[in-house]
Every structure is written in structure tokens, then in C-alpha cells.
Design an enzyme around this catalytic site. Structure first.
Site, PDB file in Angstrom:
ATOM      1  N   CYS A 126       1.081 -20.411  -4.042  1.00  0.00           N
ATOM      2  CA  CYS A 126      -0.017 -19.544  -4.496  1.00  0.00           C
ATOM      3  C   CYS A 126      -1.368 -19.896  -3.882  1.00  0.00           C
ATOM      4  O   CYS A 126      -2.122 -19.014  -3.457  1.00  0.00           O
ATOM      5  CB  CYS A 126      -0.105 -19.589  -6.019  1.00  0.00           C
ATOM      6  SG  CYS A 126       0.157 -21.220  -6.717  1.00  0.00           S
ATOM      7  N   HIS A 235      -6.570 -19.068  -9.520  1.00  0.00           N
ATOM      8  CA  HIS A 235      -6.976 -20.264  -8.785  1.00  0.00           C
ATOM      9  C   HIS A 235      -8.284 -19.983  -8.031  1.00  0.00           C
ATOM     10  O   HIS A 235      -8.465 -18.888  -7.497  1.00  0.00           O
ATOM     11  CB  HIS A 235      -5.930 -20.634  -7.740  1.00  0.00           C
ATOM     12  CG  HIS A 235      -4.613 -21.094  -8.288  1.00  0.00           C
ATOM     13  ND1 HIS A 235      -4.396 -21.424  -9.606  1.00  0.00           N
ATOM     14  CD2 HIS A 235      -3.428 -21.299  -7.654  1.00  0.00           C
ATOM     15  CE1 HIS A 235      -3.136 -21.804  -9.760  1.00  0.00           C
ATOM     16  NE2 HIS A 235      -2.523 -21.733  -8.594  1.00  0.00           N
TER      17      HIS A 235
END
Ligand SMILES: NC(=O)c1ccc[n+]([C@@H]2O[C@H](COP(=O)([O-])OP(=O)(O)OC[C@H]3O[C@@H](n4cnc5c(N)ncnc54)[C@H](OP(=O)(O)O)[C@@H]3O)[C@@H](O)[C@H]2O)c1
Length: 330
Positions: A126, A235
Site C-alpha cells: 500500500c 497512509h
């Protein structure tokens, strides 16, 4: 399209079902698979409930595609069984990413390399996906020499147990599940995945190696520090990137605003910059705090945020499936 989702009860798997529905992927039959403990449980898809089945039953049903998010060891064991049955696997774990015989795909960058012979396709990590989506248009124009990245990663990147740990700690509940060795609420943990012999974590080395593989350039230098923070929406990454050629900030913003999958959010006067609060449940990669590094030539600072369960996992996997379906490769 007959679609199997392996790991359908997990955080990424549930997001996968949501994204398949939202993007109207042409699912004619759905086969949710999870561990033996979950067989018979139900998952929802487009307002209907589906029973979780075993992987053997899913293979017997001969889906066109199986999207995996069930951990590396499950993938190592089960993906080849699906592939041998002629089913195309799109895998979210780290199991196949650095296997030279497998493609590591971010559709905006390299889906054109896929063929009908690719039966196991790897979805990158990711934190790597969001970074390369933002940096690729700049790499093409100015040539990246070196990337220094520090991440601020959401607990959703660890899975359900970590989200439970955070909210249990926030409620003051004692003896709750511990996904991390330490408390995560009101804390920051500078370790994601296990430590390797070189003192870096596996997550940090994923960012180094996957970036080079996806961008098809082994000369790009990457050094990473990956950190877990008590956040759920996505994130964030502080990225310092040195180019071979000089740039203008205006042109950088222009290139980023034209790049597929990227949204520029950069207005310091109005205090506008990417944040997990805004990136949550969005498919794009948000870029802001775009400024020249004044300490050395040809170097740029950026702040990159994306929802790790979406572009960092489910959306990227579904986009790969969409590409394959569109090209008649499934
Ligand atoms: N979270 C992220 O941001 C992210 C991003 C990219 C990639 N990934 C990767 O995606 C995978 C899953 O992550 P997650 O966050 O969704 O974890 P999670 O919430 O813990 O879910 C794990 C899923 O895997 C299933 N599973 C476990 N063992 C299995 C087995 N032997 N056979 C079939 N299914 C099995 C679980 O089923 P039960 O419910 O039956 O246990 C559950 O559905 C991991 O490989 C992770 O590295 C995660």
C-alpha cells in the site's frame, strides 16, 4: 464475470466487495472464501448475503478471477492451486511481488505489460502504490535519482485486530486484542513488519524493491522509514525526491494535476493539504506541501496521502481486474 474473493471477511476483503459493487464490476457470480473458521458465515454484496465457502469449492466453481487478501502464507499455498485450474489470481499479499516471473502492477503505470499468460498477478504494498502513482509522472519528466521517504501509516494497514486494539485502548478497555507489541493510541511505533539483518524493516525494503520493479528502473535509490500511527483513514508520506534534471514548481503541479489517479491539494494560504481525514474512502492519491528542497539542487519535497484499503489495496486490485476484463484477458 465469476469472481472469487479470498479473505472476504477481512478488512481488505470487505473493502474489495464494496469497491467491486461501487465500480459496477460485472460480477455475475460471487464466491467469498475465508479460513475454515468462517465457512458458512455470511458477507454482504450489493444488498445480498453470500455464504463463505471453502477454497476447494471456489476452485470447483471455476471463477474467471480470484482476488486474494488472505495473508502471504495462504497466498503461497492457494494461489498456485487457483492458477493451475486456469483462474487468474490478483494477490494483495507480499508473497509473489518480488518473484521475477510475476508482474507487480499499478494500472496507471504498467498494466500494459499484462498478458493472458499472467495467472498470478501481484498487487504492490500500500505505501509503495501511493508513492509511485504520484512520482511516476515526475520520473518520466525529470528522472528520479533518489527518494527519501518517511511514512505515517494507518492501523487499517495491519488488519482488523489492529483497529480493535486502537479503539479498545481509546475506550480504556483492558486486556483487549494486541496487534502490536506496544500501545498504539497516543503513540507512534517506528516498526512496520519484521526487522531484517540490515536494520531496516521488511516494509521499508518493500518500498525500496517494489518501487524499482514497478517503475522498471533499478537505478532509482530509495531509503525509507516506515512508522505506524493511531490513524484509520489512510497512509501519509513525507517524500524528498532528487531528480537528474531541474524542475519548476509550477510545472510539477501541472504534471501532477494531469496525472491519472492524482489530486493536487496544495494551498498553504488556505491551509489546504492532504490528510487521512479527507482521503478516507476516496480512490485517488492526494499530493500537497509541494516545495523545493532548498538544501540541494533538483530536489523536491512532497506530502502524499491515500486510503490504504482503497488505492493501496482493493481499488488497485479491482482496477487490475477491470483492465484484464476490458482487454478480454480473463
Ligand atoms: N490492510 C491493508 O492496508 C493492506 C494493504 C495491502 C495488502 N494487504 C494484505 O492483504 C492481506 C489481508 O489483510 P487484512 O488487513 O484484510 O487482514 P485481516 O483483516 O486480518 O483479514 C485476513 C483475511 O484472510 C482470511 N484468511 C486467513 N487465513 C486464511 C486461510 N488459511 N484461507 C483463507 N482465508 C484466510 C481471513 O479469514 P477469517 O476471517 O476466516 O480469519 C480474513 O478474511 C494481507 O496479506 C495484507 O498484507 C493489506
Amino acid at each position: 464475470m465469476k469472481v472469487a474473493v479470498v479473505g472476504a471477511t477481512g478488512l481488505v476483503g470487505s473493502k474489495m466487495l464494496q469497491v467491486l459493487a461501487e465500480r459496477n464490476f460485472p460480477v455475475t457470480e460471487l464466491f467469498p472464501v475465508a479460513s475454515e473458521r468462517s465457512i458458512g458465515k455470511e458477507v454482504a454484496f450489493k444488498g445480498k448475503n453470500y455464504k463463505v465457502i471453502s477454497y476447494q469449492d471456489a476452485i470447483a466453481a471455476k471463477p474467471n478471477v480470484a482476488i486474494f487478501s488472505a495473508g502471504g502464507s495462504t497466498s503461497l499455498e492457494l494461489a498456485p492451486k487457483f492458477a493451475e485450474a486456469g483462474i487468474t489470481v490478483i494477490d494483495n499479499s507480499s508473497a509473489w511481488r518480488m518473484d521475477p516471473s510475476k508482474k507487480l502492477v499499478v494500472p496507471e503505470l504498467n498494466a500494459d505489460a499484462l498478458t493472458a499468460d499472467d495467472k498470478i498477478i501481484a498487487n504492490p504494498n500500500c505505501s509503495t502504490i501511493q508513492m509511485v502513482v504520484a512520482l511516476n509522472p515526475l520520473h518520466k519528466r525529470y528522472g528520479i535519482k533518489r527518494i527519501v521517504v518517511s511514512t505515517y501509516q494507518s492501523v487499517t494497514g495491519t488488519g482488523k485486530k489492529a483497529v480493535d486494539q486502537l479503539f479498545n485502548e481509546r475506550k480504556g478497555a483492558e486486556n483487549g486484542p494486541m496487534a502490536y507489541k506496544y500501545a498504539i493510541d497516543l503513540n507512534v511505533i517506528p516498526q512496520i513488519d519484521v526487522f531484517l539483518d540490515n536494520g531496516y524493516t521488511k516494509e521499508e525494503m518493500k518500498m525500496v524493491n517494489e518501487t524499482r520493479k514497478i517503475m522498471r528502473d533499478d537505478n532509482i535509490l530509495v531509503t525509507a522509514t516506515t512508522v505506524r500511527i493511531p490513524v484509520v483513514g489512510g497512509h501519509s508520506e513525507s517524500v524528498n525526491v532528487e531528480f537528474a534534471d531541474d524542475f519548476s514548481i509550477d510545472e510539477v503541479k501541472q504534471l501532477l494535476s494531469e496525472a491519472p489517479g492524482v489530486v493536487v491539494q496544495d494551498d498553504p494560504a488556505e491551509q489546504i493539504y492532504p490528510m487521512p481525514l479527507w482521503a478516507h474512502e476516496k480512490d485517488e492519491v492526494f499530493v500537497g506541501r509541494i516545495r523545493r528542497d532548498e538544501t540541494q539542487p533538483n530536489t523536491l519535497n512532497l506530502w502524499i496521502v491515500s486510503d490504504n484499503l482503497r488505492k493501496g489495496a482493493a481499488t488497485n486490485a479491482v482496477q487490475i481486474a477491470e483492465y484484464l476484463a476490458g482487454k478480454g484477458l480473463l
